[in-house]
Design a protein around this motif. Structure first.
Motif, PDB file in Angstrom:
ATOM      1  N   ARG A   1      -7.424  82.062  34.707  1.00 34.76           N
ATOM      2  CA  ARG A   1      -7.039  82.325  33.320  1.00 34.76           C
ATOM      3  C   ARG A   1      -6.308  81.091  32.821  1.00 34.76           C
ATOM      4  O   ARG A   1      -5.423  80.565  33.503  1.00 34.76           O
ATOM      5  CB  ARG A   1      -6.120  83.540  33.220  1.00 34.76           C
ATOM      6  CG  ARG A   1      -6.843  84.874  33.356  1.00 34.76           C
ATOM      7  CD  ARG A   1      -5.861  86.017  33.511  1.00 34.76           C
ATOM      8  NE  ARG A   1      -5.048  86.234  32.312  1.00 34.76           N
ATOM      9  CZ  ARG A   1      -5.378  87.055  31.318  1.00 34.76           C
ATOM     10  NH1 ARG A   1      -6.517  87.718  31.365  1.00 34.76           N
ATOM     11  NH2 ARG A   1      -4.576  87.238  30.296  1.00 34.76           N
ATOM     12  N   VAL A   2      -6.683  80.626  31.636  1.00 32.24           N
ATOM     13  CA  VAL A   2      -6.034  79.444  31.065  1.00 32.24           C
ATOM     14  C   VAL A   2      -5.634  79.715  29.628  1.00 32.24           C
ATOM     15  O   VAL A   2      -6.307  80.452  28.896  1.00 32.24           O
ATOM     16  CB  VAL A   2      -6.940  78.189  31.121  1.00 32.24           C
ATOM     17  CG1 VAL A   2      -7.210  77.770  32.555  1.00 32.24           C
ATOM     18  CG2 VAL A   2      -8.248  78.415  30.380  1.00 32.24           C
ATOM     19  N   VAL A   3      -4.526  79.113  29.240  1.00 31.39           N
ATOM     20  CA  VAL A   3      -4.057  79.154  27.854  1.00 31.39           C
ATOM     21  C   VAL A   3      -4.477  77.859  27.183  1.00 31.39           C
ATOM     22  O   VAL A   3      -4.330  76.769  27.759  1.00 31.39           O
ATOM     23  CB  VAL A   3      -2.529  79.343  27.796  1.00 31.39           C
ATOM     24  CG1 VAL A   3      -1.998  79.104  26.387  1.00 31.39           C
ATOM     25  CG2 VAL A   3      -2.149  80.741  28.278  1.00 31.39           C
ATOM     26  N   THR A   4      -4.992  77.955  25.969  1.00 30.82           N
ATOM     27  CA  THR A   4      -5.490  76.794  25.239  1.00 30.82           C
ATOM     28  C   THR A   4      -4.405  76.220  24.324  1.00 30.82           C
ATOM     29  O   THR A   4      -3.381  76.870  24.072  1.00 30.82           O
ATOM     30  CB  THR A   4      -6.706  77.163  24.384  1.00 30.82           C
ATOM     31  OG1 THR A   4      -6.273  77.983  23.267  1.00 30.82           O
ATOM     32  CG2 THR A   4      -7.739  77.930  25.203  1.00 30.82           C
ATOM     33  N   LEU A   5      -4.658  75.028  23.816  1.00 30.80           N
ATOM     34  CA  LEU A   5      -3.774  74.410  22.822  1.00 30.80           C
ATOM     35  C   LEU A   5      -4.530  74.215  21.507  1.00 30.80           C
ATOM     36  O   LEU A   5      -4.581  73.130  20.940  1.00 30.80           O
ATOM     37  CB  LEU A   5      -3.198  73.083  23.333  1.00 30.80           C
ATOM     38  CG  LEU A   5      -1.748  73.196  23.852  1.00 30.80           C
ATOM     39  CD1 LEU A   5      -1.721  73.990  25.135  1.00 30.80           C
ATOM     40  CD2 LEU A   5      -1.120  71.833  24.037  1.00 30.80           C
ATOM     41  N   GLU A   6      -5.115  75.298  21.042  1.00 32.70           N
ATOM     42  CA  GLU A   6      -5.759  75.304  19.735  1.00 32.70           C
ATOM     43  C   GLU A   6      -4.731  75.701  18.678  1.00 32.70           C
ATOM     44  O   GLU A   6      -3.597  76.043  18.999  1.00 32.70           O
ATOM     45  CB  GLU A   6      -6.921  76.293  19.751  1.00 32.70           C
ATOM     46  CG  GLU A   6      -7.967  75.983  20.818  1.00 32.70           C
ATOM     47  CD  GLU A   6      -8.901  77.152  21.065  1.00 32.70           C
ATOM     48  OE1 GLU A   6     -10.009  77.130  20.501  1.00 32.70           O
ATOM     49  OE2 GLU A   6      -8.526  78.076  21.809  1.00 32.70           O
ATOM     50  N   ASP A   7      -5.141  75.673  17.418  1.00 34.04           N
ATOM     51  CA  ASP A   7      -4.220  76.079  16.339  1.00 34.04           C
ATOM     52  C   ASP A   7      -3.678  77.474  16.595  1.00 34.04           C
ATOM     53  O   ASP A   7      -2.512  77.757  16.330  1.00 34.04           O
ATOM     54  CB  ASP A   7      -4.937  76.019  14.981  1.00 34.04           C
ATOM     55  CG  ASP A   7      -5.177  74.583  14.537  1.00 34.04           C
ATOM     56  OD1 ASP A   7      -4.272  73.735  14.708  1.00 34.04           O
ATOM     57  OD2 ASP A   7      -6.288  74.300  14.052  1.00 34.04           O
ATOM     58  N   GLU A   8      -4.553  78.347  17.095  1.00 30.84           N
ATOM     59  CA  GLU A   8      -4.120  79.664  17.554  1.00 30.84           C
ATOM     60  C   GLU A   8      -4.450  79.755  19.038  1.00 30.84           C
ATOM     61  O   GLU A   8      -5.587  80.062  19.416  1.00 30.84           O
ATOM     62  CB  GLU A   8      -4.829  80.780  16.777  1.00 30.84           C
ATOM     63  CG  GLU A   8      -4.346  80.944  15.344  1.00 30.84           C
ATOM     64  CD  GLU A   8      -2.866  81.342  15.282  1.00 30.84           C
ATOM     65  OE1 GLU A   8      -2.391  82.040  16.203  1.00 30.84           O
ATOM     66  OE2 GLU A   8      -2.206  80.959  14.302  1.00 30.84           O
ATOM     67  N   PRO A   9      -3.504  79.431  19.903  1.00 36.44           N
ATOM     68  CA  PRO A   9      -3.778  79.422  21.346  1.00 36.44           C
ATOM     69  C   PRO A   9      -4.330  80.756  21.824  1.00 36.44           C
ATOM     70  O   PRO A   9      -3.934  81.826  21.352  1.00 36.44           O
ATOM     71  CB  PRO A   9      -2.397  79.132  21.944  1.00 36.44           C
ATOM     72  CG  PRO A   9      -1.676  78.364  20.887  1.00 36.44           C
ATOM     73  CD  PRO A   9      -2.121  78.987  19.594  1.00 36.44           C
ATOM     74  N   ARG A  10      -5.293  80.649  22.751  1.00 36.63           N
ATOM     75  CA  ARG A  10      -5.936  81.834  23.308  1.00 36.63           C
ATOM     76  C   ARG A  10      -5.773  81.836  24.825  1.00 36.63           C
ATOM     77  O   ARG A  10      -5.449  80.815  25.430  1.00 36.63           O
ATOM     78  CB  ARG A  10      -7.447  81.822  23.016  1.00 36.63           C
ATOM     79  CG  ARG A  10      -7.857  81.873  21.579  1.00 36.63           C
ATOM     80  CD  ARG A  10      -9.386  81.777  21.484  1.00 36.63           C
ATOM     81  NE  ARG A  10      -9.869  80.448  21.856  1.00 36.63           N
ATOM     82  CZ  ARG A  10     -11.094  80.207  22.355  1.00 36.63           C
ATOM     83  NH1 ARG A  10     -11.931  81.219  22.598  1.00 36.63           N
ATOM     84  NH2 ARG A  10     -11.466  78.974  22.646  1.00 36.63           N
ATOM     85  N   VAL A  11      -6.052  82.997  25.399  1.00 34.64           N
ATOM     86  CA  VAL A  11      -6.205  83.103  26.850  1.00 34.64           C
ATOM     87  C   VAL A  11      -7.690  83.230  27.141  1.00 34.64           C
ATOM     88  O   VAL A  11      -8.364  84.100  26.584  1.00 34.64           O
ATOM     89  CB  VAL A  11      -5.450  84.322  27.418  1.00 34.64           C
ATOM     90  CG1 VAL A  11      -5.696  84.426  28.922  1.00 34.64           C
ATOM     91  CG2 VAL A  11      -3.956  84.205  27.138  1.00 34.64           C
ATOM     92  N   ILE A  12      -8.200  82.350  27.989  1.00 35.41           N
ATOM     93  CA  ILE A  12      -9.612  82.364  28.362  1.00 35.41           C
ATOM     94  C   ILE A  12      -9.709  82.610  29.860  1.00 35.41           C
ATOM     95  O   ILE A  12      -8.966  82.007  30.640  1.00 35.41           O
ATOM     96  CB  ILE A  12     -10.293  81.027  28.011  1.00 35.41           C
ATOM     97  CG1 ILE A  12     -10.263  80.770  26.504  1.00 35.41           C
ATOM     98  CG2 ILE A  12     -11.734  80.990  28.522  1.00 35.41           C
ATOM     99  CD1 ILE A  12     -10.835  79.427  26.104  1.00 35.41           C
ATOM    100  N   GLU A  13     -10.630  83.478  30.256  1.00 37.71           N
ATOM    101  CA  GLU A  13     -10.888  83.679  31.684  1.00 37.71           C
ATOM    102  C   GLU A  13     -12.211  83.018  32.041  1.00 37.71           C
ATOM    103  O   GLU A  13     -13.229  83.265  31.399  1.00 37.71           O
ATOM    104  CB  GLU A  13     -10.930  85.163  32.038  1.00 37.71           C
ATOM    105  CG  GLU A  13     -11.126  85.393  33.541  1.00 37.71           C
ATOM    106  CD  GLU A  13     -11.017  86.852  33.950  1.00 37.71           C
ATOM    107  OE1 GLU A  13     -12.082  87.434  34.245  1.00 37.71           O
ATOM    108  OE2 GLU A  13      -9.900  87.386  33.970  1.00 37.71           O
ATOM    109  N   LEU A  14     -12.172  82.169  33.058  1.00 38.58           N
ATOM    110  CA  LEU A  14     -13.364  81.490  33.556  1.00 38.58           C
ATOM    111  C   LEU A  14     -13.700  82.050  34.933  1.00 38.58           C
ATOM    112  O   LEU A  14     -12.821  82.194  35.783  1.00 38.58           O
ATOM    113  CB  LEU A  14     -13.125  79.981  33.659  1.00 38.58           C
ATOM    114  CG  LEU A  14     -12.693  79.265  32.378  1.00 38.58           C
ATOM    115  CD1 LEU A  14     -12.345  77.808  32.680  1.00 38.58           C
ATOM    116  CD2 LEU A  14     -13.787  79.335  31.327  1.00 38.58           C
TER     117      LEU A  14
END
Length: 445
Positions: free
Chosen positions: A174-187
């Motif tokens: 699971r990773v947290v992004t650094l977008e304008d609205e940070p998301r949690v993505i599961e790979l």
């Protein structure tokens, strides 16, 4: 930073932060001082503040703040890497993961943990049900699971299970992004390679699913040999012995063993030796192999004895370099792979060509199903030019060098841009805030 530190701290109120300059400087470095090339390049590179989130929601809050004010962010585990992976080149926030230490679940063959769980903690818990990590670094007592995945490549156990990048050795992240609205993505599946061994340049790892291995009772041995090549051939023969279960085969040319202060009462001076972890149940065939190569056991511990006090693990891999540098800080190291060298001819050539300028230290690992010698040679450093000559000679003879004297992701290992990792970074870190200047491919437009 485009915001004052006071205002940043106000934005992050309620989170654990560290601003003491001495502490921040300490948490801005790893073991890059092993490299005389990296020391001047990383000198003075420090963060502005360290933040210690305690859960994924706090990680999201930190990410959102960094994007809002365009603040660089560098993720740090325990800082046991060697290439400046967690050194912030452009200041900003250091996100330190030590409070993200929940073991979510463990079952036969698999565990789910937060990124800051220490590997030794995971192993102790897994061993309660008869399992352990497939591979660990020599820094197992302090390294975190997330840090090992983000910065490591293999370790003790790789002789059985290959390297971290091999399919199956990481199941999900699971990773947290650094977008304008940070998301949690599961790979999951092969997608985990988008963030594995990426130095935290393209996502904040918060949670991982990692496979486990059956836990054996590991007996420890040091075996001395009359000459280095006999020790090396013994290591290869043991690696090839499918019927003997082993976790570590660490072979050292003299005078490396002289640097092992805690073992000096066991190992004869100037010995060529092998440090080995073998399943205790395979002691008999293992000792027969030692006899075949006319080795002498000079140190032996049962699994129960080895579970207490110092372990031979802490004399292997880059702990070897640590012990050598404790005796002589002018020493440094290389990292090599001897591919397609089943008779160890290239190993012998390098050993004889350089003598004790490049002291041979082999770690046997499995690559594409075949056990080969990797090397973490101890090098007597004189100048940067001479170090480059040594590297170039190895490469000209067909030895693969994973250069430990660079902090650039692509220059250290595969020497090519990983476009899956690069494209994922463009997606999840569009402003290039994550560990900036470590991914060379980011400059490609």
């Amino acid at each position: 930073m485009q915001i004052s530190l006071d205002n940043l701290l106000e934005e992050l109120s309620g989170l654990e932060t560290i601003t003491n300059p001495t502490q921040v400087a300490k948490l801005s470095e790893d073991y890059a001082h092993f490299s005389p090339v990296l020391v001047p390049l990383l000198a003075g590179k420090v963060g502005d503040v360290v933040v210690r989130p305690s859960n994924e929601s706090e990680v999201l809050r930190i990410a959102k703040t960094c994007v809002k004010y365009q603040i660089p962010l560098t993720v740090r585990g325990s800082g046991t890497g060697n290439y400046g992976q967690c050194t912030p080149l452009k200041g900003g926030v250091i996100l330190e993961t030590s409070r993200l230490q929940e073991i979510k679940w463990i079952r036969a063959g698999l565990a789910c943990v937060e990124t800051g769980v220490k590997m030794v903690t995971l192993d102790k818990k897994a061993q309660e049900i008869g399992w352990e990590s497939r591979m660990v670094p020599s820094t197992v007592r302090s390294a975190t699971v997330g840090g090992f995945i983000a910065g490591g490549s293999g370790g003790i156990g790789s002789v059985l299970y290959g390297q971290l990048r091999d399919r199956g050795n990481l199941r999900a992240v699971r990773v947290v992004t650094l977008e304008d609205e940070p998301r949690v993505i599961e790979l999951r599946g092969d997608d985990v390679q988008k963030v594995a061994h990426a130095y935290g340049t393209n996502g904040i790892i918060t949670q991982l699913e990692v496979p486990l291995a059956p836990a054996y009772g590991w007996a420890e041995y040091v075996v001395s040999f009359a000459d280095f090549m006999t020790a090396a051939r013994f290591g290869q023969a043991l690696g090839n012995s499918d019927g003997i279960i082993k976790k570590m085969i660490s072979v050292h040319a003299a005078p490396i063993s002289n640097y092992f202060t805690a073992l000096q009462s066991y190992i004869p001076a100037d010995s060529h030796c092998a440090l080995v972890l073998v399943a205790e149940s395979d002691r008999e065939p293992f000792k027969s192999l030692i006899q075949e190569f006319q080795g002498e056991i000079c140190y032996e511990k049962t699994a129960q004895e080895a579970s207490k006090g110092i372990s031979l693990v802490e004399f292997s891999w880059n702990h070897t370099t640590l012990h050598a540098r404790a005796a002589d800080t002018s020493l440094t190291y290389l990292q090599s792979l001897f591919l397609n060298d089943p008779q160890l001819a290239l190993v012998q050539q390098m050993h004889e060509h350089f003598g004790d300028e490049v002291m041979m230290h082999l770690e046997f690992i499995k690559v594409n199903g075949v056990v080969i010698p990797a090397a973490i040679q101890v090098v007597r450093f004189t100048t940067g030019d001479r170090l480059n000559e040594i590297i170039e000679y190895h490469e000209s003879q067909g030895v693969f060098i994973a250069n430990p004297h660079t902090y650039i992701l692509e220059d250290g290992g595969m020497k090519t841009v990983d476009y899956d990792q690069l494209n994922f970074k463009r997606q999840v870190d569009p402003y290039g805030l994550m560990n900036p200047d470590k991914m060379k491919g980011w400059q490609i437009k």
